[in-house]
Design an enzyme around this catalytic site. Structure first.
Site, PDB file in Angstrom:
ATOM      1  N   CYS A   2      68.865   3.825  61.993  1.00  0.00           N
ATOM      2  CA  CYS A   2      69.614   4.091  63.243  1.00  0.00           C
ATOM      3  C   CYS A   2      69.755   5.491  62.475  1.00  0.00           C
ATOM      4  O   CYS A   2      70.111   6.153  61.643  1.00  0.00           O
ATOM      5  CB  CYS A   2      71.161   3.795  63.505  1.00  0.00           C
ATOM      6  SG  CYS A   2      71.608   2.245  63.977  1.00  0.00           S
ATOM      7  N   ARG A  27      63.953   7.701  61.332  1.00  0.00           N
ATOM      8  CA  ARG A  27      64.883   7.056  60.679  1.00  0.00           C
ATOM      9  C   ARG A  27      65.609   5.017  61.870  1.00  0.00           C
ATOM     10  O   ARG A  27      66.496   4.207  61.993  1.00  0.00           O
ATOM     11  CB  ARG A  27      66.323   7.093  60.983  1.00  0.00           C
ATOM     12  CG  ARG A  27      66.992   7.815  59.467  1.00  0.00           C
ATOM     13  CD  ARG A  27      68.051   8.937  59.815  1.00  0.00           C
ATOM     14  NE  ARG A  27      69.316   7.815  59.218  1.00  0.00           N
ATOM     15  CZ  ARG A  27      69.143   7.419  58.163  1.00  0.00           C
ATOM     16  NH1 ARG A  27      68.733   8.526  56.370  1.00  0.00           N
ATOM     17  NH2 ARG A  27      69.960   6.332  58.102  1.00  0.00           N
ATOM     18  N   TRP A  74      67.723   1.974  65.464  1.00  0.00           N
ATOM     19  CA  TRP A  74      67.224   0.522  64.711  1.00  0.00           C
ATOM     20  C   TRP A  74      68.256  -0.782  65.081  1.00  0.00           C
ATOM     21  O   TRP A  74      69.762  -0.657  64.458  1.00  0.00           O
ATOM     22  CB  TRP A  74      67.318   0.787  63.286  1.00  0.00           C
ATOM     23  CG  TRP A  74      66.302  -0.340  62.518  1.00  0.00           C
ATOM     24  CD1 TRP A  74      64.729  -0.075  62.880  1.00  0.00           C
ATOM     25  CD2 TRP A  74      66.290  -1.385  62.060  1.00  0.00           C
ATOM     26  NE1 TRP A  74      63.803  -1.165  61.891  1.00  0.00           N
ATOM     27  CE2 TRP A  74      65.159  -2.342  61.264  1.00  0.00           C
ATOM     28  CE3 TRP A  74      67.792  -2.088  61.278  1.00  0.00           C
ATOM     29  CZ2 TRP A  74      65.499  -2.982  60.400  1.00  0.00           C
ATOM     30  CZ3 TRP A  74      68.021  -3.061  60.931  1.00  0.00           C
ATOM     31  CH2 TRP A  74      66.453  -3.424  60.296  1.00  0.00           C
ATOM     32  N   ASN A 100      76.248   4.469  63.675  1.00  0.00           N
ATOM     33  CA  ASN A 100      75.265   4.075  62.534  1.00  0.00           C
ATOM     34  C   ASN A 100      75.909   2.954  61.890  1.00  0.00           C
ATOM     35  O   ASN A 100      76.800   3.194  61.100  1.00  0.00           O
ATOM     36  CB  ASN A 100      74.244   4.765  61.892  1.00  0.00           C
ATOM     37  CG  ASN A 100      73.496   4.346  60.882  1.00  0.00           C
ATOM     38  OD1 ASN A 100      73.258   3.102  60.263  1.00  0.00           O
ATOM     39  ND2 ASN A 100      73.167   5.020  59.897  1.00  0.00           N
ATOM     40  N   GLY A 101      75.520   1.780  61.694  1.00  0.00           N
ATOM     41  CA  GLY A 101      76.087   0.613  60.607  1.00  0.00           C
ATOM     42  C   GLY A 101      76.714  -0.535  60.843  1.00  0.00           C
ATOM     43  O   GLY A 101      75.771  -1.059  62.273  1.00  0.00           O
ATOM     44  N   GLU A 481      52.249  -2.818  45.213  1.00  0.00           N
ATOM     45  CA  GLU A 481      52.260  -2.107  46.732  1.00  0.00           C
ATOM     46  C   GLU A 481      51.182  -1.135  47.364  1.00  0.00           C
ATOM     47  O   GLU A 481      51.580  -0.989  48.376  1.00  0.00           O
ATOM     48  CB  GLU A 481      52.520  -0.540  45.442  1.00  0.00           C
ATOM     49  CG  GLU A 481      52.844   1.294  46.365  1.00  0.00           C
ATOM     50  CD  GLU A 481      53.485   1.113  47.352  1.00  0.00           C
ATOM     51  OE1 GLU A 481      54.849   0.339  46.871  1.00  0.00           O
ATOM     52  OE2 GLU A 481      54.152   1.838  48.141  1.00  0.00           O
ATOM     53  N   LYS A 485      51.787  -1.038  51.479  1.00  0.00           N
ATOM     54  CA  LYS A 485      51.279  -0.441  52.370  1.00  0.00           C
ATOM     55  C   LYS A 485      50.248  -0.606  53.533  1.00  0.00           C
ATOM     56  O   LYS A 485      50.904  -0.515  54.350  1.00  0.00           O
ATOM     57  CB  LYS A 485      50.865   0.644  51.787  1.00  0.00           C
ATOM     58  CG  LYS A 485      51.707   1.688  50.620  1.00  0.00           C
ATOM     59  CD  LYS A 485      52.250   2.533  50.810  1.00  0.00           C
ATOM     60  CE  LYS A 485      53.966   2.062  51.216  1.00  0.00           C
ATOM     61  NZ  LYS A 485      54.483   2.343  50.933  1.00  0.00           N
ATOM     62  N   GLU A 488      52.996  -3.702  55.914  1.00  0.00           N
ATOM     63  CA  GLU A 488      53.387  -2.804  56.711  1.00  0.00           C
ATOM     64  C   GLU A 488      53.250  -2.321  58.120  1.00  0.00           C
ATOM     65  O   GLU A 488      53.572  -1.498  58.857  1.00  0.00           O
ATOM     66  CB  GLU A 488      54.934  -1.649  55.783  1.00  0.00           C
ATOM     67  CG  GLU A 488      53.887  -0.649  55.502  1.00  0.00           C
ATOM     68  CD  GLU A 488      55.565  -0.619  54.024  1.00  0.00           C
ATOM     69  OE1 GLU A 488      56.648  -0.561  54.538  1.00  0.00           O
ATOM     70  OE2 GLU A 488      54.945   0.900  53.698  1.00  0.00           O
ATOM     71  N   HIS A 504      45.514 -19.842  40.152  1.00  0.00           N
ATOM     72  CA  HIS A 504      46.801 -20.975  40.186  1.00  0.00           C
ATOM     73  C   HIS A 504      47.296 -21.488  41.700  1.00  0.00           C
ATOM     74  O   HIS A 504      47.938 -21.235  42.201  1.00  0.00           O
ATOM     75  CB  HIS A 504      47.786 -21.285  39.142  1.00  0.00           C
ATOM     76  CG  HIS A 504      47.636 -20.415  38.168  1.00  0.00           C
ATOM     77  ND1 HIS A 504      47.383 -21.871  37.320  1.00  0.00           N
ATOM     78  CD2 HIS A 504      47.613 -19.310  37.288  1.00  0.00           C
ATOM     79  CE1 HIS A 504      46.962 -21.140  36.233  1.00  0.00           C
ATOM     80  NE2 HIS A 504      47.083 -20.278  35.901  1.00  0.00           N
ATOM     81  N   LYS A 604      63.564   3.948  58.058  1.00  0.00           N
ATOM     82  CA  LYS A 604      63.031   4.717  56.113  1.00  0.00           C
ATOM     83  C   LYS A 604      65.030   4.698  56.301  1.00  0.00           C
ATOM     84  O   LYS A 604      65.585   4.594  57.488  1.00  0.00           O
ATOM     85  CB  LYS A 604      62.955   5.889  56.778  1.00  0.00           C
ATOM     86  CG  LYS A 604      62.736   6.672  55.616  1.00  0.00           C
ATOM     87  CD  LYS A 604      61.429   7.061  55.387  1.00  0.00           C
ATOM     88  CE  LYS A 604      61.314   7.157  53.329  1.00  0.00           C
ATOM     89  NZ  LYS A 604      60.455   6.449  53.497  1.00  0.00           N
TER      90      LYS A 604
HETATM   91  C1  F6R Z   1      57.989   0.950  52.171  1.00  0.00           C
HETATM   92  C2  F6R Z   1      59.562   1.554  51.691  1.00  0.00           C
HETATM   93  C3  F6R Z   1      60.378   0.370  51.767  1.00  0.00           C
HETATM   94  C4  F6R Z   1      60.972   1.317  50.747  1.00  0.00           C
HETATM   95  C5  F6R Z   1      62.578   0.543  50.658  1.00  0.00           C
HETATM   96  C6  F6R Z   1      63.395   1.137  49.705  1.00  0.00           C
HETATM   97  O1  F6R Z   1      56.752   1.618  52.236  1.00  0.00           O
HETATM   98  O2  F6R Z   1      59.389   2.571  52.403  1.00  0.00           O
HETATM   99  O3  F6R Z   1      60.345  -0.387  50.890  1.00  0.00           O
HETATM  100  O4  F6R Z   1      60.924   1.817  49.847  1.00  0.00           O
HETATM  101  O5  F6R Z   1      63.668  -0.046  51.992  1.00  0.00           O
HETATM  102  O6  F6R Z   1      63.895   2.870  49.676  1.00  0.00           O
HETATM  103  P1  F6R Z   1      64.606   3.912  48.792  1.00  0.00           P
HETATM  104  O7  F6R Z   1      63.587   3.985  47.936  1.00  0.00           O
HETATM  105  O8  F6R Z   1      65.170   4.360  50.382  1.00  0.00           O
HETATM  106  O9  F6R Z   1      65.975   2.934  47.855  1.00  0.00           O
END
Ligand code: F6R
Length: 609
Positions: A2, A27, A74, A100-101, A481, A485, A488, A504, A604
């Site tokens: 949000c 967001r 969101w 937001n919350g 990682e 990537k 997601e 295993h 994000k």
């Molecule tokens: C993946 C991604 C998320 C963030 C996670 C933590 O590409 O961006 O997994 O890494 O939500 O976010 P931060 O680093 O902002 O605490």
């Protein structure tokens, strides 16, 4: 998670709000809306879908007024519907809010308000707040908001306007981010900096349980008991272009390509000859740092992967026992800490609720808190004893890229600093490690120059439904990682595993349809064993893609495809190895027509637990 933006000033609010929302869309992007006060009436436009589409439906002529609030959602409570989109209004239609919350006691409050005759038109938790404000309203929106919030439990970043008081914008926060932007004859509120950079770079930070009352040329911040809080005004150093795509198709691609420059920034001023110059930033004395007997790293997602790599660095070079915890699990398993424990919170946004909660738990137990953050003035940064900023600039793409590599570099700098302090490495060795660290920006350029090869691979495998990513040692978090990537942004199922663990269990998955990405730069520890793992995959018909060190001919004979990275030290080569994996995920997702910068269901900055 949000996004909120509010404006009060001399300009028409609606276009400013829409533009701001576009900068905050990362967001939340399932629905959006704005409300302004026009001729003493609240006007609301909201809908499900993208902001661009919603913008087309807005009648800007009827949306006059130079005060307004807006929101991109969101969903947490309530489905994605027009009714549940923000802003929400009270029964009189005079008060409008965005939030937001999560309101934890919303069921009790809703029941109470319904008994008093309030009519609800959504299934969100947010709507209780606006009815509660209505209930308390006796001519002052500021007082009504303050009294209403005393009854609310949970997290909130709020924007409130009232048609009876068109020269005021109210904002409040508790455990959700919100900043006040101070412009020329205008004030703004926003969840994050990029939304306001077009108007101002001066900000004040709200703390928990604080309310801001804004007029076009003044702001006042108080607590819920109306005690005035004096706030410093901070200057944001990010250029507004930094939050724009600058000709790239997606933010994610731009951010991947920014990495050589970002790493230069991360290192800037922190290396002086043969020493690491971070003492000033570390608000912890050498004595305190010498007394540390263990490090616990708390983080989520990509930042957690950086933490996992950090664990290798701290143990291998500084010889400090280190553990990495999912922040969301940490506090619920009753960790035992003391004042000799250094807790490192890693977070790009500095607002991740799980990481913040873990940090609070560590603080309760007197641990020292150091954070590694990208966003200056963020809640995690402000709540830590010390902060090391990554200086990566705004990261807009939901999938984290440049933040990750800059986190790794900061962890490395901290490791070298601690290694020198604790005498686990001699000066000559540190000098050598620093010389290798300095090579990274140029080597990253060289990795990026192989993008076409990665793109060709993406063309070949974008229709696969599964993928495995394998690596050992510090390359295991890089494998995780790479898999994160891919899954997601392309929605292909991908797993990261320690290479030797494959036998295993996951080996059962391997057939001729399964691409297996090996993160296999040459090292003195496990390289030979990884070659063995490659043989195991080949013997079962799997497709092997290897990330390998330039000049490695041995692996070329075994793998189906090779992406070379320049030679560097074991630890540092992991920073190079992740870049082709970011590009691979990007090109596959783009080829599949996915919304790369805003993958479904994700947001994000995850500000709810
Ligand atoms: C993946 C991604 C998320 C963030 C996670 C933590 O590409 O961006 O997994 O890494 O939500 O976010 P931060 O680093 O902002 O605490």
């Amino acid at each position: 998670m949000c996004g909120i933006i509010g404006y009060i000033g001399n300009e028409k609010a609606a276009p400013i709000l829409i533009k701001g929302l576009k900068n905050l869309e990362y967001r939340g992007y399932d629905s959006a809306g704005i409300s302004t006060i026009s001729k003493n009436n609240i006007i609301i436009e909201k809908d499900t879908g993208k902001i661009d589409e919603i913008e087309k439906k807005i009648n800007f002529d009827s949306m006059g007024g130079s005060v307004g609030i807006s929101h991109c959602r969101w969903a947490t409570h309530g489905n994605v519907t027009k009714e549940n989109a923000h802003p929400h209004t009270d029964c009189t239609g005079k008060i409008s809010i965005v939030h937001n919350g999560i309101i934890e006691n919303f069921s009790e409050l809703k029941e109470k308000l319904i008994k008093k005759g309030h009519k609800f038109s959504s299934t969100t938790d947010t709507e209780v707040i606006v009815h509660l404000i209505e209930e308390h309203y006796k001519g002052s929106i500021e007082e009504a908001a303050r009294n209403a919030l005393k009854e609310v439990e949970g997290s909130y970043a709020l924007g409130v306007i009232c048609s009876d008081e068109p020269d005021k914008l109210i904002a409040a926060r508790n455990e959700s981010p919100l900043i006040v932007g101070i412009g020329k004859n205008s004030m703004l509120i926003a969840s994050d900096v990029p939304a306001i950079l077009d108007y101002t770079n001066k900000v004040a930070y709200l703390d928990d349980k604080e309310i801001a009352v804004l007029t076009k040329d003044h702001f006042k911040i108080t607590d819920l008991n109306n005690n005035v809080k004096n706030k410093d005004v901070h200057t944001i150093e990010w250029a507004k272009e930094a939050a724009q795509k600058s000709g790239y198709k997606h933010f994610m691609l731009k951010e991947i390509y920014e990495q050589p420059r970002v790493i230069t920034e991360t290192l800037n001023g922190r290396i002086e000859g043969g020493s690491i110059n971070i003492k000033e930033e570390l608000n912890l004395s050498d004595k305190e740092l010498l007394e540390i007997n263990r490090i616990i790293i708390v983080a989520c997602g990509t930042s957690w992967h950086a933490g996992l790599a950090g664990e290798f660095m701290f143990e291998e070079l500084a010889k400090i026992p280190a553990e990495v915890e999912y922040a969301s699990e940490f506090r619920y398993r009753h960790p035992v800490l003391d004042d000799k424990t250094l807790v490192i919170a890693i977070s790009q946004s500095g607002e991740t609720a799980d990481t913040l909660a873990a940090m609070k738990e560590a603080k309760k137990q007197n641990a020292m808190i150091l954070s590694i953050c990208n966003v200056k003035g963020s809640t995690i940064a402000r709540g830590s004893d010390s902060v090391l900023y990554t200086h990566a600039g705004p990261e807009i793409g939901v999938a984290s890229t440049k933040a990750f590599t800059s986190q790794l570099v900061v962890l490395y700098l901290l490791t070298l600093y601690l290694s020198k302090l604790r005498n686990t490495l001699n000066d000559e060795k540190i000098l050598d490690l620093i010389a290798h660290l300095r090579k990274l920006p140029l080597q990253l350029e060289s990795v990026l120059s192989n993008d076409n090869k990665v793109k060709e691979l993406a063309e070949l495998y974008s229709d696969k439904t599964n993928a495995l990513y394998l690596g050992r040692g510090i390359n295991y978090p890089i494998a995780l990682e790479g898999a994160l990537k891919l899954k997601e942004i392309s929605y292909i199922h991908a797993e990261g595993y320690p290479a030797a663990e494959m036998k295993h269990g996951p080996i059962a998955l391997i057939d001729k349809e399964m691409p297996v990405v090996f993160v296999a730069p040459k090292d003195i520890y496990t390289y030979k064993k990884v070659l063995g793992n490659i043989e195991e995959v080949k013997a079962r018909g799997g497709i092997v893609i290897a990330i390998a060190t330039e000049g490695d001919e041995e692996i070329r004979k075994k793998a189906d495809h090779i992406i070379y990275i320049p030679k560097n030290l074991y630890t540092l080569s992991s920073i190079l190895a992740v870049v082709p994996l970011q590009l691979l995920a990007y090109h596959i997702a783009d080829k599949r027509g996915c919304n790369v910068d805003k993958p479904r269901n994700l947001a994000k900055s995850v500000t709810v637990e």
